[in-house]
Write a protein that holds these residues in place. Structure first.
Motif, short mmCIF file in Angstrom:
data_model
loop_
_atom_site.label_atom_id
_atom_site.label_comp_id
_atom_site.label_asym_id
_atom_site.label_seq_id
_atom_site.Cartn_x
_atom_site.Cartn_y
_atom_site.Cartn_z
N ILE A 54 0.85 -1.21 0.00
CA ILE A 54 0.00 0.00 0.00
C ILE A 54 0.88 1.25 0.00
CG2 ILE A 54 -1.72 1.33 1.30
CD1 ILE A 54 -2.78 -1.41 2.34
N ARG A 55 1.92 1.25 0.82
CA ARG A 55 2.84 2.39 0.87
C ARG A 55 3.48 2.63 -0.49
NH1 ARG A 55 7.84 4.04 0.85
NH2 ARG A 55 8.65 1.98 0.52
N GLN A 56 3.91 1.57 -1.14
CA GLN A 56 4.56 1.69 -2.44
C GLN A 56 3.60 2.22 -3.50
OE1 GLN A 56 7.78 1.39 -3.03
NE2 GLN A 56 7.49 1.89 -5.17
N GLU A 57 2.35 1.82 -3.42
CA GLU A 57 1.38 2.26 -4.41
C GLU A 57 1.01 3.74 -4.25
OE1 GLU A 57 -3.11 1.16 -6.03
OE2 GLU A 57 -2.12 -0.17 -4.62
N TYR A 58 0.87 4.20 -3.02
CA TYR A 58 0.35 5.55 -2.79
C TYR A 58 1.34 6.54 -2.21
CZ TYR A 58 -4.17 3.42 -3.63
OH TYR A 58 -5.23 2.76 -4.19
N LEU A 59 2.35 6.06 -1.50
CA LEU A 59 3.25 6.96 -0.80
C LEU A 59 4.71 6.61 -1.08
CD1 LEU A 59 1.45 6.96 2.67
CD2 LEU A 59 1.31 8.72 0.91
N ARG A 60 5.07 6.60 -2.34
CA ARG A 60 6.43 6.17 -2.71
C ARG A 60 7.52 7.01 -2.04
NH1 ARG A 60 4.35 5.87 -8.29
NH2 ARG A 60 3.54 3.77 -8.46
N ASN A 61 7.23 8.28 -1.81
CA ASN A 61 8.24 9.16 -1.22
C ASN A 61 8.23 9.15 0.30
OD1 ASN A 61 9.07 9.93 -3.77
ND2 ASN A 61 7.60 11.61 -3.87
N ALA A 62 7.32 8.43 0.89
CA ALA A 62 7.28 8.32 2.36
C ALA A 62 8.46 7.48 2.82
CB ALA A 62 5.97 7.69 2.81
N PRO A 63 8.89 7.68 4.05
CA PRO A 63 10.03 6.89 4.55
C PRO A 63 9.72 5.40 4.58
CG PRO A 63 9.03 8.20 6.31
CD PRO A 63 8.35 8.59 5.04
N ASN A 64 10.76 4.60 4.40
CA ASN A 64 10.61 3.15 4.48
C ASN A 64 10.19 2.75 5.88
OD1 ASN A 64 11.20 2.33 1.86
ND2 ASN A 64 13.40 2.46 2.24
N LEU A 65 9.45 1.67 5.96
CA LEU A 65 9.02 1.14 7.24
C LEU A 65 10.03 0.12 7.73
CD1 LEU A 65 5.27 0.67 6.35
CD2 LEU A 65 6.25 2.45 7.78
N ASP A 66 10.41 0.23 8.98
CA ASP A 66 11.35 -0.73 9.54
C ASP A 66 10.64 -1.92 10.19
OD1 ASP A 66 13.96 0.64 9.11
OD2 ASP A 66 12.92 2.21 10.21
N LYS A 67 9.43 -1.67 10.69
CA LYS A 67 8.72 -2.74 11.37
C LYS A 67 7.21 -2.49 11.25
CE LYS A 67 10.32 -4.14 15.39
NZ LYS A 67 10.57 -4.25 16.85
N VAL A 68 6.48 -3.56 10.97
CA VAL A 68 5.02 -3.53 10.99
C VAL A 68 4.58 -4.81 11.67
CG1 VAL A 68 2.90 -3.41 9.64
CG2 VAL A 68 4.94 -2.24 8.82
N LEU A 69 3.73 -4.69 12.68
CA LEU A 69 3.34 -5.90 13.40
C LEU A 69 1.98 -5.76 14.06
CD1 LEU A 69 4.04 -5.50 16.78
CD2 LEU A 69 6.25 -5.24 15.70
N PHE A 70 1.39 -6.94 14.35
CA PHE A 70 0.19 -7.00 15.17
C PHE A 70 0.65 -6.91 16.62
CE2 PHE A 70 -1.53 -9.34 11.45
CZ PHE A 70 -2.66 -8.57 11.22
N ASP A 71 0.02 -6.07 17.40
CA ASP A 71 0.44 -5.86 18.79
C ASP A 71 -0.73 -6.18 19.71
OD1 ASP A 71 1.37 -4.95 21.22
OD2 ASP A 71 2.30 -3.15 20.38
#
Length: 166
Positions: A54-71
């Motif tokens: 989703i980030r790549q499709e809509y927010l290419r210039n946004a910073p890369n994500l280092d971690k995404v998780l269910f908490d």
């Protein structure tokens, strides 16, 4: 009168409609009809890939994500369905910033539309920090129908807390 804590910001007529559905025991049916599917994103690795797409499709210039998780520590008492963080650390002589998104574990069992809405919401915070007009325009751009999904998600959270759901 039933207090609808997730819907307090909405107009009284919408709250009354939800109360009527609760009273007639139709709220669960409404949600099941609209959101009958469950998503397949069940691991942190899959959630990371899902969010990155989703980030790549809509927010290419946004910073890369280092971690995404269910908490499983995120809970609704803190009004947190998801969190976005930017953790800065000094390593050597350099300042390193790590971008993280945490999604409440209850969304492992939710409809795919709700998961996407939460991910879109948290991604939008990397461009717009505040919940302002630009923030919601970005959310609507990434997820058409965002506002209806947000309302229905709040209805879902209300339904989850009904005594019959325990």
């Amino acid at each position: 009168m039933t207090v609808l804590k997730y819907l307090q910001a909405y107009p009284a007529n919408l709250q009354d409609q939800v109360r009527q559905m609760i009273a007639s025991n139709r709220l669960g049916d409404y949600l099941a009809q609209r959101y009958s599917e469950r998503h397949q994103v069940q691991s942190d690795k899959a959630l990371y890939a899902y969010t990155q797409a989703i980030r790549q499709e809509y927010l290419r210039n946004a910073p890369n994500l280092d971690k995404v998780l269910f908490d499983n520590r995120l809970d609704l008492t803190h009004r947190a369905l998801g969190l976005h963080t930017a953790v800065s650390r000094v390593q050597g002589g350099k300042l390193k910033a790590k971008k993280e998104i945490r999604i409440a574990s209850l969304f492992k069992e939710a409809a795919p539309q709700f998961l996407r809405m939460i991910v879109v919401h948290e991604l939008a915070h990397f461009k717009e920090a505040e919940h302002n007009k630009a923030f919601y325009q970005l959310c609507e751009y990434m997820q058409p129908g965002y506002h209806q999904l947000e309302f229905d998600l709040r209805v879902y959270l209300t339904w989850r807390e009904l005594p019959a759901q325990d």
